[in-house]
Design a protein around this motif. Structure first.
Motif, PDB file in Angstrom:
ATOM      1  N   LEU A 144       0.829  -1.212   0.000  1.00 58.67           N
ATOM      2  CA  LEU A 144       0.000   0.000   0.000  1.00 58.67           C
ATOM      3  C   LEU A 144       0.865   1.265   0.000  1.00 58.67           C
ATOM      4  O   LEU A 144       0.582   2.224  -0.715  1.00 58.67           O
ATOM      5  N   LYS A 145       1.928   1.248   0.809  1.00 56.13           N
ATOM      6  CA  LYS A 145       2.839   2.393   0.845  1.00 56.13           C
ATOM      7  C   LYS A 145       3.501   2.590  -0.512  1.00 56.13           C
ATOM      8  O   LYS A 145       3.613   3.725  -1.001  1.00 56.13           O
ATOM      9  N   ALA A 146       3.945   1.507  -1.123  1.00 57.87           N
ATOM     10  CA  ALA A 146       4.595   1.593  -2.435  1.00 57.87           C
ATOM     11  C   ALA A 146       3.614   2.098  -3.487  1.00 57.87           C
ATOM     12  O   ALA A 146       3.967   2.926  -4.336  1.00 57.87           O
ATOM     13  N   GLU A 147       2.389   1.632  -3.425  1.00 54.66           N
ATOM     14  CA  GLU A 147       1.364   2.082  -4.366  1.00 54.66           C
ATOM     15  C   GLU A 147       1.079   3.572  -4.169  1.00 54.66           C
ATOM     16  O   GLU A 147       0.965   4.328  -5.142  1.00 54.66           O
ATOM     17  N   GLN A 148       0.984   4.007  -2.920  1.00 57.95           N
ATOM     18  CA  GLN A 148       0.752   5.419  -2.629  1.00 57.95           C
ATOM     19  C   GLN A 148       1.922   6.260  -3.118  1.00 57.95           C
ATOM     20  O   GLN A 148       1.731   7.325  -3.719  1.00 57.95           O
ATOM     21  N   GLN A 149       3.130   5.778  -2.887  1.00 57.01           N
ATOM     22  CA  GLN A 149       4.317   6.507  -3.352  1.00 57.01           C
ATOM     23  C   GLN A 149       4.325   6.587  -4.878  1.00 57.01           C
ATOM     24  O   GLN A 149       4.625   7.637  -5.448  1.00 57.01           O
ATOM     25  N   ARG A 150       3.988   5.493  -5.544  1.00 54.24           N
ATOM     26  CA  ARG A 150       3.930   5.482  -7.002  1.00 54.24           C
ATOM     27  C   ARG A 150       2.878   6.484  -7.492  1.00 54.24           C
ATOM     28  O   ARG A 150       3.124   7.246  -8.426  1.00 54.24           O
ATOM     29  N   ASN A 151       1.714   6.501  -6.837  1.00 51.60           N
ATOM     30  CA  ASN A 151       0.662   7.451  -7.201  1.00 51.60           C
ATOM     31  C   ASN A 151       1.120   8.897  -6.997  1.00 51.60           C
ATOM     32  O   ASN A 151       0.861   9.765  -7.830  1.00 51.60           O
ATOM     33  N   ASP A 152       1.809   9.137  -5.867  1.00 56.47           N
ATOM     34  CA  ASP A 152       2.320  10.485  -5.586  1.00 56.47           C
ATOM     35  C   ASP A 152       3.333  10.906  -6.652  1.00 56.47           C
ATOM     36  O   ASP A 152       3.309  12.038  -7.136  1.00 56.47           O
ATOM     37  N   LEU A 153       4.229   9.985  -6.997  1.00 57.72           N
ATOM     38  CA  LEU A 153       5.236  10.291  -8.013  1.00 57.72           C
ATOM     39  C   LEU A 153       4.591  10.529  -9.381  1.00 57.72           C
ATOM     40  O   LEU A 153       5.010  11.423 -10.124  1.00 57.72           O
ATOM     41  N   GLU A 154       3.575   9.759  -9.695  1.00 58.96           N
ATOM     42  CA  GLU A 154       2.869   9.940 -10.974  1.00 58.96           C
ATOM     43  C   GLU A 154       2.171  11.300 -11.000  1.00 58.96           C
ATOM     44  O   GLU A 154       2.210  12.013 -12.005  1.00 58.96           O
ATOM     45  N   ARG A 155       1.547  11.673  -9.889  1.00 59.87           N
ATOM     46  CA  ARG A 155       0.870  12.974  -9.796  1.00 59.87           C
ATOM     47  C   ARG A 155       1.911  14.097  -9.940  1.00 59.87           C
ATOM     48  O   ARG A 155       1.703  15.064 -10.668  1.00 59.87           O
ATOM     49  N   GLU A 156       3.039  13.941  -9.270  1.00 57.05           N
ATOM     50  CA  GLU A 156       4.099  14.940  -9.357  1.00 57.05           C
ATOM     51  C   GLU A 156       4.645  15.024 -10.789  1.00 57.05           C
ATOM     52  O   GLU A 156       4.894  16.124 -11.301  1.00 57.05           O
ATOM     53  N   ARG A 157       4.786  13.875 -11.455  1.00 58.12           N
ATOM     54  CA  ARG A 157       5.264  13.854 -12.837  1.00 58.12           C
ATOM     55  C   ARG A 157       4.302  14.615 -13.752  1.00 58.12           C
ATOM     56  O   ARG A 157       4.716  15.426 -14.576  1.00 58.12           O
TER      57      ARG A 157
END
Length: 107
Positions: A39-52
């Motif tokens: 879940l943490k990795a998925e949230q981090q991936r989502n955050d990075l995608e949003r930032e991208r």
């Protein structure tokens, strides 16, 4: 003797049951931890995608701004060149008039 064997077997079975319960609890804890990490990795991936995406939008806005500034620069440069050209024509006309005036004064 049979009673002792049954009691010993029950003790062994209970100990094995407790061991298996401890293993199951340990595995459940590991599973929960792994789930939390996913879940943490998925949230981090989502955050990075949003930032991208945000950075991509900023880049597009900057590129549009640069294009507008280049257009403005080119337009200004063209206007300045037209002003310089007009000035050169005016200076030539002034020189011609000054020469004509001198000629007329000399007559």
């Amino acid at each position: 003797e049979v009673q002792e064997s049954v009691t010993a077997a029950l003790e062994i079975a209970r100990a094995e049951n407790e061991r298996q319960t401890a293993v199951i609890r340990h595995l459940q804890t590991q599973q929960a931890n792994a789930s939390d990490e996913r879940l943490k990795a998925e949230q981090q991936r989502n955050d990075l995608e949003r930032e991208r995406r945000q950075l991509e939008q900023k880049l597009q806005a900057l590129q549009a701004d640069v294009a507008l500034q280049q257009h403005t620069y080119c337009s200004t440069r063209e206007r300045m060149q037209a002003i310089v050209d007009d000035r050169d024509v005016s200076q030539r006309q002034v020189a011609l008039h000054a020469g004509e005036l001198k000629r007329l004064q000399a007559e």
